[in-house]
Design a protein around this motif. Sequence first.
Motif, PDB file in Angstrom:
ATOM      1  N   CYS A 138       0.808  -1.228   0.000  1.00 38.90           N
ATOM      2  CA  CYS A 138       0.000   0.000   0.000  1.00 38.90           C
ATOM      3  C   CYS A 138       0.839   1.273   0.000  1.00 38.90           C
ATOM      4  CB  CYS A 138      -0.939   0.040   1.193  1.00 38.90           C
ATOM      5  SG  CYS A 138      -2.257  -1.160   1.105  1.00 38.90           S
ATOM      6  N   GLN A 139       1.971   1.223  -0.660  1.00 38.47           N
ATOM      7  CA  GLN A 139       2.851   2.409  -0.736  1.00 38.47           C
ATOM      8  C   GLN A 139       2.971   3.094   0.633  1.00 38.47           C
ATOM      9  OE1 GLN A 139       1.783   4.956  -4.078  1.00 38.47           O
ATOM     10  NE2 GLN A 139       3.494   6.311  -3.716  1.00 38.47           N
ATOM     11  N   SER A 140       3.303   2.266   1.638  1.00 38.91           N
ATOM     12  CA  SER A 140       3.448   2.792   3.003  1.00 38.91           C
ATOM     13  C   SER A 140       4.781   3.521   3.134  1.00 38.91           C
ATOM     14  CB  SER A 140       3.430   1.645   4.020  1.00 38.91           C
ATOM     15  OG  SER A 140       2.285   0.855   3.864  1.00 38.91           O
TER      16      SER A 140
ATOM     17  N   ASP B  11      -0.314  -1.923  10.447  1.00 38.64           N
ATOM     18  CA  ASP B  11       0.765  -1.575   9.510  1.00 38.64           C
ATOM     19  C   ASP B  11       1.557  -0.344   9.968  1.00 38.64           C
ATOM     20  OD1 ASP B  11      -1.757  -0.379   8.974  1.00 38.64           O
ATOM     21  OD2 ASP B  11      -1.162   0.185   6.952  1.00 38.64           O
TER      22      ASP B  11
ATOM     23  N   ASP C  85      -2.419   8.396   8.472  1.00 40.10           N
ATOM     24  CA  ASP C  85      -3.346   7.958   7.413  1.00 40.10           C
ATOM     25  C   ASP C  85      -4.368   9.025   7.031  1.00 40.10           C
ATOM     26  OD1 ASP C  85      -1.995   5.678   7.020  1.00 40.10           O
ATOM     27  OD2 ASP C  85      -3.568   4.308   7.704  1.00 40.10           O
TER      28      ASP C  85
ATOM     29  N   SER D 245      -3.907  11.392   1.926  1.00 41.79           N
ATOM     30  CA  SER D 245      -3.272  10.531   0.937  1.00 41.79           C
ATOM     31  C   SER D 245      -3.772  10.888  -0.456  1.00 41.79           C
ATOM     32  CB  SER D 245      -3.618   9.065   1.246  1.00 41.79           C
ATOM     33  OG  SER D 245      -3.198   8.227   0.193  1.00 41.79           O
TER      34      SER D 245
ATOM     35  N   HIS E  77       0.351   6.493   3.409  1.00 45.52           N
ATOM     36  CA  HIS E  77       0.299   5.707   2.170  1.00 45.52           C
ATOM     37  C   HIS E  77       0.162   6.673   1.004  1.00 45.52           C
ATOM     38  CE1 HIS E  77      -0.520   2.183   4.699  1.00 45.52           C
ATOM     39  NE2 HIS E  77      -1.400   2.932   5.328  1.00 45.52           N
TER      40      HIS E  77
ATOM     41  N   TRP F 260      -4.642   0.880  -7.788  1.00 45.81           N
ATOM     42  CA  TRP F 260      -5.452   1.337  -6.654  1.00 45.81           C
ATOM     43  C   TRP F 260      -6.947   1.241  -6.955  1.00 45.81           C
ATOM     44  CZ3 TRP F 260      -3.364   2.494  -1.955  1.00 45.81           C
ATOM     45  CH2 TRP F 260      -1.969   2.606  -1.920  1.00 45.81           C
TER      46      TRP F 260
END
Length: 272
Positions: A17-19, A67, A163, A166, A205, A247
């Motif tokens: 998840c492109q963290s 995460d 979070d 984004s 993310h 996505w």
Amino acid sequence: MLSQAADGVWVHVSEFCQSNAVVVQGRAGVLLIDPGVHGDEMACLANDLSESGQTVVAGFSTHPHWDHLLWYAGFGAAPRYGTALCATTARDRLSGDVEAVAKAVGIPEQVPLDLIGQITGLPAETAQVPWDGPQVRIVEHQAHAPGHAALLIEERGVLVAGDMLSDVLIPLLNANAADPIEDYLAALGVIEGVAGDVGVLIPGHGSVGGADQVRTRIDQDRAYVQALRDARAPSDARIGPSAKDGWDWVAGVHEGQLQRLAQRSGPDGTPH
Ligand SMILES: [Zn+2]
């Protein structure tokens, strides 16, 4: 691989998840914010840090979702912080059989769980991360997850948003809150209030953004949440055919969120 986001601030991106794991240079070592997801990625980050002669002197988890609560032995035994509510929520959710919890929420197998969630809650009045480095202001708000905090590194002009904000994920509301929609709108107001001088925005993310992205993403998140509040279909580039490559599943997350919110409301729309 570490990429520089600002003076003394680097990002290490996960395949999951492109963290974004964030590294902040201090006087005697680095602060590590939301350290990463897959075991081999955190090992890579630990290796990058030790090759550049850095030790981790503190950690911080922006919120109590799995995460963002991970750690890797190679980072060492630095204190790991979160807000008080983040720490108690993590502890409650991870009490008992962690492997079973992990299975239930679908944590991938490549994720090492042995050090998950071992964070120290900072008392509610704590304004800054306690560490020897540039001041890192804790901007706590109630949105997405209990005890969620963005971190503002004023002297670097950097906002680590957790979070929120984004470019790929829609606002995910904390469905367990008494009023998740108004909470989220209030939280966006709190972030807006501190973000005026931010030049670099790092979401949990998605893509790192510049100053222009701060305003764009606050407006985008607010428009999405207001559409939910007003029971309108949101016009949001993160959902549907306009979503970035890889996505497209966010549209399903949106549908699931609508269902959860609908289940909270009675037939006349009053929350119960
Ligand atoms: Zn989260």
